[in-house]
Design a protein around this motif. Structure first.
Motif, PDB file in Angstrom:
ATOM      1  N   UNK A   1       0.959  -1.130  -0.008  1.00 48.25           N
ATOM      2  CA  UNK A   1      -0.135  -0.179  -0.050  1.00 48.25           C
ATOM      3  C   UNK A   1       0.922   1.194  -0.080  1.00 48.25           C
ATOM      4  N   UNK A   2       0.724   2.126  -1.066  1.00 54.02           N
ATOM      5  CA  UNK A   2       1.731   3.274  -0.996  1.00 54.02           C
ATOM      6  C   UNK A   2       0.844   4.609  -1.488  1.00 54.02           C
ATOM      7  N   UNK A   3       1.517   5.645  -1.225  1.00 53.92           N
ATOM      8  CA  UNK A   3       1.208   6.910  -1.924  1.00 53.92           C
ATOM      9  C   UNK A   3       0.965   6.834  -3.477  1.00 53.92           C
ATOM     10  N   UNK A   4       0.126   7.407  -4.132  1.00 54.09           N
ATOM     11  CA  UNK A   4      -0.042   7.035  -5.461  1.00 54.09           C
ATOM     12  C   UNK A   4       1.442   7.311  -6.256  1.00 54.09           C
ATOM     13  N   UNK A   5       1.929   8.325  -5.778  1.00 52.16           N
ATOM     14  CA  UNK A   5       3.490   8.676  -6.513  1.00 52.16           C
ATOM     15  C   UNK A   5       4.568   7.908  -6.054  1.00 52.16           C
ATOM     16  N   UNK A   6       4.435   7.090  -5.092  1.00 50.89           N
ATOM     17  CA  UNK A   6       5.829   6.411  -4.416  1.00 50.89           C
ATOM     18  C   UNK A   6       6.308   5.424  -5.255  1.00 50.89           C
ATOM     19  N   UNK A   7       5.724   4.673  -6.081  1.00 50.15           N
ATOM     20  CA  UNK A   7       6.242   3.354  -6.553  1.00 50.15           C
ATOM     21  C   UNK A   7       5.661   3.278  -7.770  1.00 50.15           C
ATOM     22  N   UNK A   8       6.565   2.674  -8.893  1.00 46.64           N
ATOM     23  CA  UNK A   8       6.283   2.208 -10.251  1.00 46.64           C
ATOM     24  C   UNK A   8       6.635   0.627 -10.556  1.00 46.64           C
ATOM     25  N   UNK A   9       5.673  -0.121 -10.722  1.00 51.52           N
ATOM     26  CA  UNK A   9       5.845  -1.528 -10.801  1.00 51.52           C
ATOM     27  C   UNK A   9       6.976  -1.834 -12.286  1.00 51.52           C
ATOM     28  N   UNK A  10       7.893  -2.953 -11.990  1.00 51.78           N
ATOM     29  CA  UNK A  10       8.697  -3.255 -12.837  1.00 51.78           C
ATOM     30  C   UNK A  10       9.156  -4.681 -12.796  1.00 51.78           C
ATOM     31  N   UNK A  11       9.527  -5.286 -13.690  1.00 48.98           N
ATOM     32  CA  UNK A  11      10.091  -6.736 -13.822  1.00 48.98           C
ATOM     33  C   UNK A  11      11.646  -6.672 -13.898  1.00 48.98           C
ATOM     34  N   UNK A  12      12.148  -5.526 -13.620  1.00 45.96           N
ATOM     35  CA  UNK A  12      13.760  -5.400 -13.728  1.00 45.96           C
ATOM     36  C   UNK A  12      14.172  -4.505 -12.738  1.00 45.96           C
ATOM     37  N   UNK A  13      14.933  -5.112 -11.988  1.00 44.57           N
ATOM     38  CA  UNK A  13      15.692  -3.979 -10.945  1.00 44.57           C
ATOM     39  C   UNK A  13      17.216  -4.166 -10.783  1.00 44.57           C
ATOM     40  N   UNK A  14      17.925  -3.240 -10.686  1.00 47.21           N
ATOM     41  CA  UNK A  14      19.348  -3.523 -10.547  1.00 47.21           C
ATOM     42  C   UNK A  14      19.774  -3.449  -9.039  1.00 47.21           C
ATOM     43  N   UNK A  15      20.455  -4.499  -8.620  1.00 46.02           N
ATOM     44  CA  UNK A  15      20.705  -4.373  -7.223  1.00 46.02           C
ATOM     45  C   UNK A  15      22.437  -4.561  -7.005  1.00 46.02           C
ATOM     46  N   UNK A  16      22.656  -4.366  -5.550  1.00 43.44           N
ATOM     47  CA  UNK A  16      23.797  -4.761  -4.742  1.00 43.44           C
ATOM     48  C   UNK A  16      23.738  -6.135  -4.037  1.00 43.44           C
ATOM     49  N   UNK A  17      24.340  -7.157  -4.810  1.00 41.62           N
ATOM     50  CA  UNK A  17      24.096  -8.549  -3.958  1.00 41.62           C
ATOM     51  C   UNK A  17      25.553  -9.258  -3.420  1.00 41.62           C
ATOM     52  N   UNK A  18      25.467  -9.513  -2.410  1.00 40.73           N
ATOM     53  CA  UNK A  18      26.608  -9.983  -1.888  1.00 40.73           C
ATOM     54  C   UNK A  18      26.159 -11.680  -1.546  1.00 40.73           C
ATOM     55  N   UNK A  19      27.172 -12.565  -1.770  1.00 40.59           N
ATOM     56  CA  UNK A  19      26.840 -14.026  -1.564  1.00 40.59           C
ATOM     57  C   UNK A  19      27.246 -14.382  -0.107  1.00 40.59           C
ATOM     58  N   UNK A  20      26.617 -15.306   0.386  1.00 42.74           N
ATOM     59  CA  UNK A  20      27.170 -15.631   1.542  1.00 42.74           C
ATOM     60  C   UNK A  20      28.366 -16.790   1.545  1.00 42.74           C
ATOM     61  N   UNK A  21      29.385 -16.320   2.341  1.00 39.69           N
ATOM     62  CA  UNK A  21      30.706 -17.127   2.338  1.00 39.69           C
ATOM     63  C   UNK A  21      30.421 -18.573   2.824  1.00 39.69           C
ATOM     64  N   UNK A  22      29.448 -18.859   3.401  1.00 41.43           N
ATOM     65  CA  UNK A  22      29.206 -19.925   3.969  1.00 41.43           C
ATOM     66  C   UNK A  22      28.398 -20.934   3.085  1.00 41.43           C
TER      67      UNK A  22
END
Length: 655
Positions: A259-280
């Motif tokens: 639930x969000x303010x009408x101007x807060x979010x836009x839907x997408x099927x792609x997003x760029x992220x910073x990912x770190x894999x677990x060392x374990x």
């Protein structure tokens, strides 16, 4: 403050919360019969200062990690529960790692079931806990030895006192952001309708507000709400809220929605992220590997497109584009965790950089610079780097609000930043640095100067073509604002549709001037049926192209009008035709009492002008083309307000 439990199955999380609050969070019959938590449970207890302390009880079974993450998202304080008899178990380690990926750095440890072991075992497990936490953000978390089954247990009382103290001294979350609530439960309440619950990630909502259900985009209204299990007029960031919604059915909502303010979010099927894999975890991530992504209360499968290199080794960090099966929502900085393709192991986590990532040029240097700027903003450097990376045109204010999660009033723009209004809606303004605005103006003037150098006989160029020459990718509305500012300051001028520098004018050579002095009277005398270019060229014994070029120069000086490709009318004759058409239209209106859309058809216009049908139609179509009239079925009607020929409105060439 919201406290979230974590820990292995059957280590006493639910029993401990009941001892702290008096509430049994296992509300399902199946949970009570089996003695294990299956769904998220909630409990609340009042604080001495009048506030309410909230608890989220999560299941500890390895198959219910997705439910655990949904409960852990948005909590302020982690209560890690470890049984003294079992000690640290697999889900203890996994839950702790999940808390780290979610950025939760405040918490305590409850060492439960201490009445079942001796003092030596308590010391041994406490040492084990300290070793487990040593390399985490919870390294300094206090450990409370409890026996929650006992009504007057001193350890439980000490833990309760600690939680109350932390809650009363925890600073409130900033609530001036755009409202977002991650939905973790939806149900129907008799007499009220659809109710959703969740933790408010940012901003605030009030009774009567209209919000967006994302990613679907449906609009709902807040009929009433409860905060921390109490009726309230508004809910704020960091609080557990239940919102009674109107305008939507329960079946249209699911866990994972926002639930969000009408101007807060836009839907997408792609997003760029910073990912770190677990060392374990020991998992090597390859390009296009499938992952189970847990974001907010959402659980969805995505493919990982690596933006740096072709593999990601255990313990390594990299930028990755997540490609989801269906649209999702997030804002920069949102935390997430990932599990392997079989969903039986947590293998990493990270945060969102750009929730609206492009499908192409993902590894381009410009794209990496943009992601660098996003990270700088998340690190607290403000939006200056974002604006700079968005060159040359800055950013729409609405986009800047979504990326920062803040409304316009809370945005801290760099000193000197310009807000370029392009219409009456403030959110459509463009925001840019002063150097960017100056650069846009310079590019426009430079492109126009180059055009004059290449085509000195042309009066100018229209705005659309100039944009294609200077900055074809620039937003057209912003380009029009640039052109408007240059015209208002007389840096460039407009003649009809043509843009030109103030010092530029179409000039005629001496021979062209002499020919024009013969040609214009000829066209004027020809009335409504002037000769074609071929006939004029033959009469004056010059090549057709030379005659055509002269007529186009006269066109740009406003002395003739071009009705067809090689058919030019004297400007006085066109004004007479326009006046004739206006008079004929007025007669038809008064004679028939028709509406303002009454027009003249080809037959009526042919009779009025005395021309043949083909020529009559050519003139009517010319009037349509330049905007003096508009086609209404078989007739041509004056546009509203066009009672006289609009001499200021020039037309483009035909053909």
């Amino acid at each position: 403050m919201i406290v979230g439990t974590a820990g292995h199955i059957d280590h006493g999380k639910t029993t401990l919360i009941k001892a702290l609050t008096g509430v049994n969070t296992d509300r399902l019959k199946e949970e009570q019969a089996r003695g294990i938590s299956i769904e998220l449970g909630y409990a609340y207890t009042p604080l001495p200062n009048g506030e309410v302390l909230g608890f989220i009880d999560v299941p500890g079974h390895e198959r219910l990690v997705h439910t655990m993450v949904a409960g852990a998202s948005g909590i302020d304080f982690a209560l890690l529960v470890i049984a003294a008899d079992d000690g640290v178990m697999p889900q203890t380690r996994e839950h702790l790692e999940i808390l780290q990926w979610l950025g939760i750095s405040t918490g305590a440890v409850a060492l439960t079931k201490t009445d079942r072991v001796d003092a030596a075992r308590i010391t041994e497990v406490t040492s084990e806990i300290r070793e487990l936490l040593a390399a985490t953000k919870l390294a300094d978390a206090p450990v409370f030895a409890v026996a929650a089954h006992h009504a007057q247990d001193a350890g439980t009382t000490a833990l309760q006192h600690h939680l109350h103290q932390v809650a009363q001294h925890m600073p409130p979350r900033r609530d001036d952001g755009l409202f977002r609530l991650a939905i973790d439960r939806v149900f129907t309440l008799a007499g009220h309708g659809t109710v959703v619950t969740g933790t408010v990630f940012s901003g605030q909502a009030q009774v009567g507000d209209h919000l967006a259900l994302m990613p679907a985009g449906d609009t709902v209204r807040v009929r009433s709400l409860h905060v921390q299990n109490r009726p309230a007029a508004s809910g704020h960031a960091g609080q557990r809220c239940a919102l009674n919604l109107s305008g939507i059915d329960k079946d249209a909502i699911k866990r994972g929605d926002w639930l969000a303010a009408p101007s807060a979010m836009t839907a997408s099927t792609r997003m760029d992220v910073e990912l770190q894999l677990s060392a374990h975890a020991g998992v090597l991530l390859r390009n296009r590997s499938p992952l189970h992504v847990h974001l907010g209360t959402l659980h969805q499968v995505a493919q990982a497109a690596l933006l740096e290199g072709n593999t990601l080794a255990p313990g390594s960090r990299s930028r990755v584009q997540l490609l989801f099966e269906s649209p999702v929502c997030a804002i920069p900085g949102d935390r997430f965790i990932v599990r392997n393709a079989q969903a039986n192991m947590t293998i990493g986590g990270g945060h969102v950089l750009d929730p609206l990532a492009p499908a192409r040029k993902r590894r381009a240097p410009e794209r990496q610079a943009w992601l660098d700027a996003m990270q700088q903003m998340l690190d607290g450097a403000g939006v200056s780097a974002l604006l700079q990376a968005a060159s040359p045109g800055g950013m729409r204010l609405s986009t800047l609000m979504q990326l920062s999660g803040l409304p316009s009033a809370a945005l801290q723009l760099p000193e000197g930043a310009r807000s370029i209004a392009i219409n009456s809606q403030e959110q459509d303004n463009f925001v840019m640095l002063p150097a960017q605005w100056k650069s846009l103006r310079t590019l426009a003037v430079t492109a126009l100067t180059d055009f004059h150098a290449r085509f000195p006989d042309e009066q100018g160029v229209d705005a659309a073509r100039l944009r294609r020459m200077a900055l074809p990718a620039l937003d057209n509305a912003l380009w029009q604002a640039v052109i408007g500012s240059l015209i208002s300051e007389a840096a460039i001028q407009r003649s009809g549709p043509w843009l030109h520098l103030p010092q530029h004018a179409v000039s005629l050579s001496a021979s062209e001037q002499a020919l024009a002095q013969q040609l214009l009277p000829t066209l004027a005398a020809a009335g409504f049926d002037p000769p074609w270019v071929r006939e004029l060229a033959q009469a004056h014994k010059i090549p057709e192209e030379q005659m055509r070029l002269l007529l186009r120069k006269l066109l740009r000086q406003g002395l003739v009008y071009q009705v067809e490709r090689d058919l030019f009318y004297h400007h006085d004759r066109v004004r007479e035709l326009a006046a004739l058409l206006a008079g004929l239209t007025t007669e038809r209106k008064s004679g028939q009492g028709t509406s303002a859309t009454a027009g003249v058809n080809a037959a009526q216009w042919r009779d009025a002008t005395g021309l043949g049908r083909k020529r009559a139609i050519q003139i009517l179509e010319f009037f349509d083309r330049v905007g003096y009239t508009r086609r209404v079925r078989d007739a041509h009607a004056l546009r509203d307000g066009e009672a006289a020929w609009p001499g200021w409105r020039e037309h483009t060439e035909s053909g």
